[in-house]
Structures are given as structure tokens and as C-alpha cells.
Design a protein around this motif. Structure first.
Motif, PDB file in Angstrom:
ATOM      1  N   SER A 418      36.634 -48.999 -17.102  1.00 24.07           N
ATOM      2  CA  SER A 418      37.227 -47.703 -16.815  1.00 24.07           C
ATOM      3  C   SER A 418      37.426 -47.553 -15.312  1.00 24.07           C
ATOM      4  CB  SER A 418      36.310 -46.586 -17.327  1.00 24.07           C
ATOM      5  OG  SER A 418      36.671 -45.324 -16.829  1.00 24.07           O
ATOM      6  N   ASP A 419      38.281 -46.616 -14.946  1.00 22.26           N
ATOM      7  CA  ASP A 419      38.253 -46.161 -13.566  1.00 22.26           C
ATOM      8  C   ASP A 419      36.886 -45.546 -13.294  1.00 22.26           C
ATOM      9  OD1 ASP A 419      40.900 -46.891 -13.120  1.00 22.26           O
ATOM     10  OD2 ASP A 419      41.672 -44.942 -13.759  1.00 22.26           O
ATOM     11  N   VAL A 420      36.570 -45.370 -12.048  1.00 24.70           N
ATOM     12  CA  VAL A 420      35.276 -44.799 -11.678  1.00 24.70           C
ATOM     13  C   VAL A 420      35.404 -43.283 -11.579  1.00 24.70           C
ATOM     14  CG1 VAL A 420      33.471 -44.708  -9.931  1.00 24.70           C
ATOM     15  CG2 VAL A 420      34.588 -46.888 -10.465  1.00 24.70           C
ATOM     16  N   PHE A 421      34.554 -42.584 -12.316  1.00 25.38           N
ATOM     17  CA  PHE A 421      34.503 -41.133 -12.283  1.00 25.38           C
ATOM     18  C   PHE A 421      33.109 -40.695 -11.836  1.00 25.38           C
ATOM     19  CE2 PHE A 421      37.668 -42.303 -15.408  1.00 25.38           C
ATOM     20  CZ  PHE A 421      38.723 -41.438 -15.134  1.00 25.38           C
ATOM     21  N   GLY A 422      33.032 -39.511 -11.268  1.00 29.44           N
ATOM     22  CA  GLY A 422      31.712 -38.975 -10.951  1.00 29.44           C
ATOM     23  C   GLY A 422      30.866 -38.828 -12.194  1.00 29.44           C
ATOM     24  N   ILE A 423      31.465 -38.293 -13.253  1.00 34.91           N
ATOM     25  CA  ILE A 423      30.839 -38.211 -14.577  1.00 34.91           C
ATOM     26  C   ILE A 423      31.844 -38.715 -15.598  1.00 34.91           C
ATOM     27  CG2 ILE A 423      29.838 -36.723 -16.345  1.00 34.91           C
ATOM     28  CD1 ILE A 423      29.197 -34.696 -14.129  1.00 34.91           C
ATOM     29  N   PHE A 424      31.458 -39.716 -16.385  1.00 29.12           N
ATOM     30  CA  PHE A 424      32.272 -40.187 -17.495  1.00 29.12           C
ATOM     31  C   PHE A 424      31.476 -39.958 -18.769  1.00 29.12           C
ATOM     32  CE2 PHE A 424      33.659 -43.883 -20.247  1.00 29.12           C
ATOM     33  CZ  PHE A 424      34.849 -43.295 -20.634  1.00 29.12           C
ATOM     34  N   ALA A 425      32.027 -39.161 -19.704  1.00 23.25           N
ATOM     35  CA  ALA A 425      31.309 -38.838 -20.934  1.00 23.25           C
ATOM     36  C   ALA A 425      32.210 -39.068 -22.134  1.00 23.25           C
ATOM     37  CB  ALA A 425      30.832 -37.389 -20.903  1.00 23.25           C
ATOM     38  N   GLU A 426      31.613 -39.582 -23.225  1.00 27.18           N
ATOM     39  CA  GLU A 426      32.358 -39.759 -24.462  1.00 27.18           C
ATOM     40  C   GLU A 426      31.542 -39.230 -25.642  1.00 27.18           C
ATOM     41  OE1 GLU A 426      33.222 -43.907 -24.913  1.00 27.18           O
ATOM     42  OE2 GLU A 426      31.135 -44.483 -25.244  1.00 27.18           O
ATOM     43  N   ASN A 427      32.186 -38.400 -26.470  1.00 27.58           N
ATOM     44  CA  ASN A 427      31.619 -37.874 -27.717  1.00 27.58           C
ATOM     45  C   ASN A 427      30.451 -36.916 -27.533  1.00 27.58           C
ATOM     46  OD1 ASN A 427      33.444 -39.386 -29.318  1.00 27.58           O
ATOM     47  ND2 ASN A 427      32.113 -41.187 -29.178  1.00 27.58           N
ATOM     48  N   ALA A 428      30.193 -36.476 -26.332  1.00 34.91           N
ATOM     49  CA  ALA A 428      29.053 -35.587 -26.091  1.00 34.91           C
ATOM     50  C   ALA A 428      29.442 -34.134 -26.382  1.00 34.91           C
ATOM     51  CB  ALA A 428      28.566 -35.727 -24.657  1.00 34.91           C
ATOM     52  N   SER A 429      28.411 -33.310 -26.580  1.00 30.49           N
ATOM     53  CA  SER A 429      28.630 -31.893 -26.858  1.00 30.49           C
ATOM     54  C   SER A 429      27.684 -31.050 -26.019  1.00 30.49           C
ATOM     55  CB  SER A 429      28.396 -31.606 -28.345  1.00 30.49           C
ATOM     56  OG  SER A 429      28.485 -30.224 -28.618  1.00 30.49           O
ATOM     57  N   GLY A 430      28.170 -29.905 -25.550  1.00 29.09           N
ATOM     58  CA  GLY A 430      27.305 -28.986 -24.826  1.00 29.09           C
ATOM     59  C   GLY A 430      26.850 -29.515 -23.485  1.00 29.09           C
ATOM     60  N   VAL A 431      27.779 -30.056 -22.697  1.00 27.76           N
ATOM     61  CA  VAL A 431      27.454 -30.553 -21.360  1.00 27.76           C
ATOM     62  C   VAL A 431      27.749 -29.439 -20.343  1.00 27.76           C
ATOM     63  CG1 VAL A 431      27.918 -32.284 -19.598  1.00 27.76           C
ATOM     64  CG2 VAL A 431      27.995 -32.915 -22.030  1.00 27.76           C
ATOM     65  N   THR A 432      26.727 -29.053 -19.587  1.00 26.89           N
ATOM     66  CA  THR A 432      26.877 -28.031 -18.561  1.00 26.89           C
ATOM     67  C   THR A 432      26.709 -28.663 -17.192  1.00 26.89           C
ATOM     68  OG1 THR A 432      26.006 -26.304 -20.020  1.00 26.89           O
ATOM     69  CG2 THR A 432      25.964 -25.859 -17.649  1.00 26.89           C
ATOM     70  N   VAL A 433      27.697 -28.444 -16.325  1.00 28.89           N
ATOM     71  CA  VAL A 433      27.674 -29.019 -14.979  1.00 28.89           C
ATOM     72  C   VAL A 433      27.751 -27.872 -13.980  1.00 28.89           C
ATOM     73  CG1 VAL A 433      28.784 -30.610 -13.379  1.00 28.89           C
ATOM     74  CG2 VAL A 433      28.850 -31.083 -15.848  1.00 28.89           C
ATOM     75  N   ARG A 434      26.749 -27.788 -13.118  1.00 30.00           N
ATOM     76  CA  ARG A 434      26.716 -26.742 -12.093  1.00 30.00           C
ATOM     77  C   ARG A 434      26.530 -27.380 -10.724  1.00 30.00           C
ATOM     78  NH1 ARG A 434      22.019 -23.285 -15.115  1.00 30.00           N
ATOM     79  NH2 ARG A 434      23.223 -22.560 -16.925  1.00 30.00           N
ATOM     80  N   ASP A 435      27.402 -27.017  -9.807  1.00 28.82           N
ATOM     81  CA  ASP A 435      27.262 -27.479  -8.421  1.00 28.82           C
ATOM     82  C   ASP A 435      27.166 -29.003  -8.340  1.00 28.82           C
ATOM     83  OD1 ASP A 435      27.233 -24.871  -7.275  1.00 28.82           O
ATOM     84  OD2 ASP A 435      25.191 -24.639  -8.024  1.00 28.82           O
ATOM     85  N   PHE A 436      28.105 -29.670  -8.974  1.00 31.23           N
ATOM     86  CA  PHE A 436      28.184 -31.124  -8.914  1.00 31.23           C
ATOM     87  C   PHE A 436      29.125 -31.510  -7.782  1.00 31.23           C
ATOM     88  CE2 PHE A 436      30.362 -35.051 -10.615  1.00 31.23           C
ATOM     89  CZ  PHE A 436      29.326 -35.913 -10.272  1.00 31.23           C
ATOM     90  N   GLN A 437      28.656 -32.368  -6.896  1.00 29.04           N
ATOM     91  CA  GLN A 437      29.458 -32.773  -5.753  1.00 29.04           C
ATOM     92  C   GLN A 437      29.574 -34.295  -5.699  1.00 29.04           C
ATOM     93  OE1 GLN A 437      28.888 -30.479  -2.071  1.00 29.04           O
ATOM     94  NE2 GLN A 437      27.107 -29.550  -3.055  1.00 29.04           N
ATOM     95  N   VAL A 438      30.801 -34.758  -5.433  1.00 25.20           N
ATOM     96  CA  VAL A 438      31.066 -36.190  -5.341  1.00 25.20           C
ATOM     97  C   VAL A 438      31.654 -36.487  -3.968  1.00 25.20           C
ATOM     98  CG1 VAL A 438      32.268 -38.168  -6.315  1.00 25.20           C
ATOM     99  CG2 VAL A 438      31.564 -36.290  -7.803  1.00 25.20           C
ATOM    100  N   SER A 439      31.101 -37.501  -3.298  1.00 31.06           N
ATOM    101  CA  SER A 439      31.679 -38.026  -2.067  1.00 31.06           C
ATOM    102  C   SER A 439      32.189 -39.423  -2.369  1.00 31.06           C
ATOM    103  CB  SER A 439      30.634 -38.052  -0.946  1.00 31.06           C
ATOM    104  OG  SER A 439      31.160 -38.651   0.207  1.00 31.06           O
ATOM    105  N   ALA A 440      33.529 -39.588  -2.366  1.00 32.56           N
ATOM    106  CA  ALA A 440      34.117 -40.866  -2.767  1.00 32.56           C
ATOM    107  C   ALA A 440      34.449 -41.771  -1.594  1.00 32.56           C
ATOM    108  CB  ALA A 440      35.367 -40.617  -3.603  1.00 32.56           C
ATOM    109  N   ASN A 441      34.948 -41.218  -0.489  1.00 33.88           N
ATOM    110  CA  ASN A 441      35.223 -41.996   0.724  1.00 33.88           C
ATOM    111  C   ASN A 441      36.025 -43.268   0.443  1.00 33.88           C
ATOM    112  OD1 ASN A 441      33.833 -40.177   2.405  1.00 33.88           O
ATOM    113  ND2 ASN A 441      31.874 -41.178   1.951  1.00 33.88           N
ATOM    114  N   ASP A 442      37.178 -43.105  -0.247  1.00 34.63           N
ATOM    115  CA  ASP A 442      38.053 -44.244  -0.560  1.00 34.63           C
ATOM    116  C   ASP A 442      37.344 -45.330  -1.358  1.00 34.63           C
ATOM    117  OD1 ASP A 442      40.215 -43.064   0.849  1.00 34.63           O
ATOM    118  OD2 ASP A 442      39.366 -43.804   2.740  1.00 34.63           O
ATOM    119  N   PHE A 443      36.437 -44.928  -2.206  1.00 35.48           N
ATOM    120  CA  PHE A 443      35.717 -45.901  -3.039  1.00 35.48           C
ATOM    121  C   PHE A 443      36.708 -46.593  -3.977  1.00 35.48           C
ATOM    122  CE2 PHE A 443      33.173 -47.203  -6.697  1.00 35.48           C
ATOM    123  CZ  PHE A 443      32.076 -47.790  -6.077  1.00 35.48           C
TER     124      PHE A 443
END
Length: 467
Positions: A418-443
């Protein structure tokens, strides 16, 4: 040339009496401590005499190395290693013949073991050394080859306690295990504190602490380096009579692993619940925090909080693709591995995987070559996952190619490209994300902060921050 001596359970306990403060000094029972003579007979006599006397301290004098084959721990014994003393595993593979997993002889033997014991302690500032490299094959780039085995593996686990109560392990260094290091099976009321557990990072299967069907376990202020998982909670099928693994707290520990530093699973045929990891640091690991459910058991009510997690890629010898957080439930792969017959319920030829729910990640700062992976085979089997105040810095550190998530061991495709994601999820339910921060810097290969595939009930707030 090593000289081995044996003592049977029927032999009388030595007539040597306890010294001052109830001390049973192993050299008083004939232990030489020259690192050449096998001192198992004398040490066992000291342990037996101590227990028979109602309890006391079995002392390993300072500055000596006590080579020994298998030893059996007893109730009311404090195994005390004075400064610069070493208890060293005899490298003679032929003397290890008591399986660490009962009738399943394919996953190692026991060196130090105790069953149905009470009030057992290991203390002092000496060293317990499993002599790992003596049991390995050729050295490779980032691992050792495992010697070929069929249904019998002679590699000794360092310490196996089965159905033990009131266990205390403190201050010692435990090092160089050829297989698992501290294995707690069906134990109750265990405290491990201030130990250094220093395994060779190239030794496969070299787990640090395995908490198996055990309850009321506390691990604190420890430094753990291990090729395989540093701390792992599980419910092995061989010990199903001991029930669930519950009420485990791990605090103030520093861990490094070539596999998964903090892991729940993959073996779980029962229930793992009420678990807290807090104030811990993970460095230089292939995977940081992992829930790897591969059997019919469930995982629930688990919290990971206030942690620093740094990961990087290693070769495919090790499970993981630098995922700092990993929450999964997939059916276990079928195969012809030496212990494949023990992986599924009796008579079954394929397995099932249970639910993973109510998992919380709070205040986690991570640097890695990959993002967070959440996944399962059936929609909703992984549910109610909270990520709150989680920071991820994507940073390329090795030459290994990224863009891969690792589902192993599982039926079907083990690697998800896959491409790179901060969060990659499949088939999950009830995912809560609060104040999630990603620093990619041309990764390289980075696509977006999140990618939810066939997921339901997803809540992200506030909007993802990317810079």
C-alpha cells in the motif's frame, strides 16, 4: 569438557544446615563455581534443603560462575545472586529433555522451572545467563540460523513457572536466552521489578517476558532487549486449563525488539483483558505496540498510555513492518510447522479469530518508517478503538523498501502492499481519532493521514493535522 552430575527427587536433602539468616550457600553444598564443572546437583540440594527447612535464601556467592543443567524451583525459596555471580546454562543440548510446553516438544525445553509452587523469589544483582549462542546455528546479518529440528527442540527456556503464586523477581540481570526467557503460566500475584533482561538481538524466539494464562501481574522499571517480543501476553493452547490472562500492569519500562516490543497474541485461545501499559519507551524496534489476535480468544479493555515508540524496518525473518501501533485479528495460517498440530483446537484443521475491542492509545509519540495498521478479516471484528493525542513522525532510517503492512501469521496474503498512510485500517468498526498528527517531511510513498477501507462508524476530530 563439562562434567554433569545428577540428583533424583528420591535422594535425601543434604544434611548441611542453614547459615545465619536462613542462608543456604550453594558452595556449602559442593558447588564449585568455576564455570566448567556442572554444579546442578549441589545447587538443587541447596534449593531442596531451603524449602524443606520452611524457607530461606539460596545464595550464589559473589564473583563465581556456576555452570548448571536443569534445576527445579521450590516453594518458599529466595534464589539470591550476589554481585558479579553468574548462573550459566550448560551448553550440552542432550541434558535438556523436559518440555516447556508439556506434550508439545517442538518449542524448547526447560532450564530453570517450577510448578505448583508458592512464595518464590529471585533477587540480587548477579546474572542468570542462558548461554544462547551455544544453541544457535550460523550467524546471519540480523539473526542466527536455527538448527534443524523436527518435533523436538532442545533449546532451553531460561525460567518457566507453572501455577506459581506470590512470585517476586527483582534487580537481577537475566540474559542470553536461547528461547523464551521468563515464561509465566497460570501464575497469580507476580511482581517483576528493576531487572535488566538482555537477550542477544539476533536470537529468534528470544522473547523477554511471556505472561500466559496469568493474572495479577505487575512489571515495573525494567530494561528489556530481545530479538523477539519484549513483553507478550497470551493464552497458549497447551495450558488451557489455567483460564484467561487478566489484570496486568506494565509501567516505566524501556524496551528494544527485532520483532514486536509490546505484544498481545498471537497465541490466544481464551480471553485477555484489563491490561495497562503506561510510561514506557520503545526504541529501535521492528514493531512497537501490537495486538496480534490469531486464535478464537478475545482481547478487550486494554490501554496504552504515555509512551514513546520508535520503530524501523528489519528483514522478513522478523514479523512486522515498522508499524508503531498494530491492532489486528486474522485467522491463523495452516501449515506444516513443527508445532502446527498445537495451533488449532483438537481435531480442527483450520482456526478462527476472536474479537478485539475497547482498545485505547492515549498520549503516544512515535517515529517510524511506517504508519499505524488496524485490520481484521470480518467487518467489525476489531471495534471500539481510540487513538487520542497520537503523534507520528514518518522518517526513513533504513534501505529496506517500505509501503508494506504485515498480517503474518494469517490465512491468505501475509503482506499488504500500500501507499503509506498515517493510519491504514480495514474492516474495523468504531474507530475514534482525536488530535492525531502526522509529520511526513517528503517521506517516500506517503499518501495521506488516514485511509479507512470498508470501515464503519469512524470518528475523526478535529481535522487531521499534516505538515
Amino acid at each position: 569438557m563439562f562434567r554433569c552430575e545428577w540428583i533424583s527427587a528420591s535422594e535425601e536433602v543434604s544434611s548441611v544446615v542453614a547459615g545465619e539468616y536462613g542462608e543456604f550457600v550453594v558452595t556449602d553444598f559442593g558447588a564449585v563455581g568455576n564455570g566448567v564443572t556442572d554444579d546442578a546437583r549441589a545447587i538443587q540440594q541447596a534449593i531442596d534443603a531451603c524449602s524443606a527447612a520452611g524457607g530461606g535464601i539460596v545464595v550464589f556467592p559473589a564473583g563465581k560462575t556456576f555452570l548448571a543443567g536443569p534445576l527445579h524451583m521450590r516453594s518458599n525459596v529466595n534464589l539470591h545472586l550476589r554481585p558479579n555471580s553468574v548462573l550459566l546454562a550448560n551448553p550440552n543440548e542432550s541434558i535438556y529433555n523436559e518440555s516447556a510446553f508439556g506434550a508439545n516438544e517442538g518449542e524448547g525445553m526447560m532450564w530453570l522451572s517450577g510448578k505448583d509452587i508458592r512464595n518464590f523469589t529471585i533477587s540480587g544483582t548477579g546474572r542468570i545467563d542462558g548461554n544462547a549462542v551455544a544453541f544457535m546455528g550460523a550467524e546471519l546479518d540480523d539473526s542466527y540460523e536455527l538448527k534443524p529440528v523436527t518435533t523436538f527442540d532442545p533449546r532451553p527456556h531460561v525460567l518457566t513457572l507453572i501455577n506459581a503464586r506470590n512470585v517476586r523477581i527483582s534487580d537481577v540481570t537475566i540474559a542470553n536466552s536461547a528461547y523464551w526467557t521468563v515464561h509465566l503460566v497460570g501464575c497469580y500475584d507476580v511482581a517483576i521489578s528493576n531487572i535488566s533482561l538482555l537477550n542477544n538481538l539476533k536470537v529468534r524466539n528470544g522473547d523477554g517476558i511471556d505472561i500466559d494464562h496469568s493474572r495479577k501481574v505487575r512489571i515495573s522499571n525494567c530494561f528489556i532487549e530481545s530479538g523477539d517480543d519484549c513483553i507478550c501476553l497470551k493464552n497458549r493452547r497447551e495450558f488451557e486449563e489455567y483460564g484467561p490472562c487478566e489484570d496486568v500492569v506494565v509501567t516505566n519500562c524501556i524496551m528494544t525488539s527485532r520483532s514486536c516490543a509490546v505484544k498481545i497474541g498471537s497465541e490466544n485461545m481464551d480471553r485477555i483483558a484489563r491490561v495497562l501499559f503506561d510510561n514506557c519507551i520503545v526504541t529501535e524496534s521492528n514493531r512497537g505496540i501490537g495486538i496480534q489476535n490469531r486464535d478464537e480468544g478475545t482481547v478487550e479493555d486494554v490501554t496504552f498510555s504515555n509512551m514513546i515508540v520508535d520503530c524501523k524496518l528489519f528483514s522478513d525473518v522478523w514479523w512486522g513492518k515498522s508499524e508503531p501501533i498494530y491492532v489486528t485479528s486474522y485467522p491463523r495460517a495452516r501449515g506444516n510447522h513443527k508445532d502446527a498440530g498445537w495451533r488449532f483446537p483438537k481435531g480442527a484443521t483450520k482456526g478462527a479469530c476472536g474479537e478485539v475491542r475497547n482498545i485505547r492509545f492515549i498520549n503516544i509519540a512515535s517515529t517510524s518508517e511506517n504508519g499505524i495498521f488496524i485490520g481484521c478479516d470480518t467487518p467489525g471484528k476489531v471495534s471500539d478503538i481510540l487513538l487520542s493525542n497520537v503523534d507520528l513522525t514518518l522518517k526513513k532510517q533504513t534501505a529496506f523498501k517500505g509501503g508494506v503492512y504485515d498480517r503474518r501469521p494469517c490465512e491468505g496474503e501475509g503482506f499488504v502492499k500500500s501507499d503509506v498512510f498515517g493510519i491504514f485500517a480495514e474492516n474495523a468498526s468504531g474507530v475514534t481519532v482525536r488530535d492525531f498528527q502526522v509529520s511526513a517531511n517528503d517521506f517516500p510513498g506517503y499518501a495521506a493521514p488516514t485511509n479507512f477501507v470498508n470501515c464503519t462508524d469512524i470518528r475523526v476530530s478535529p481535522a487531521d493535522h499534516v505538515w
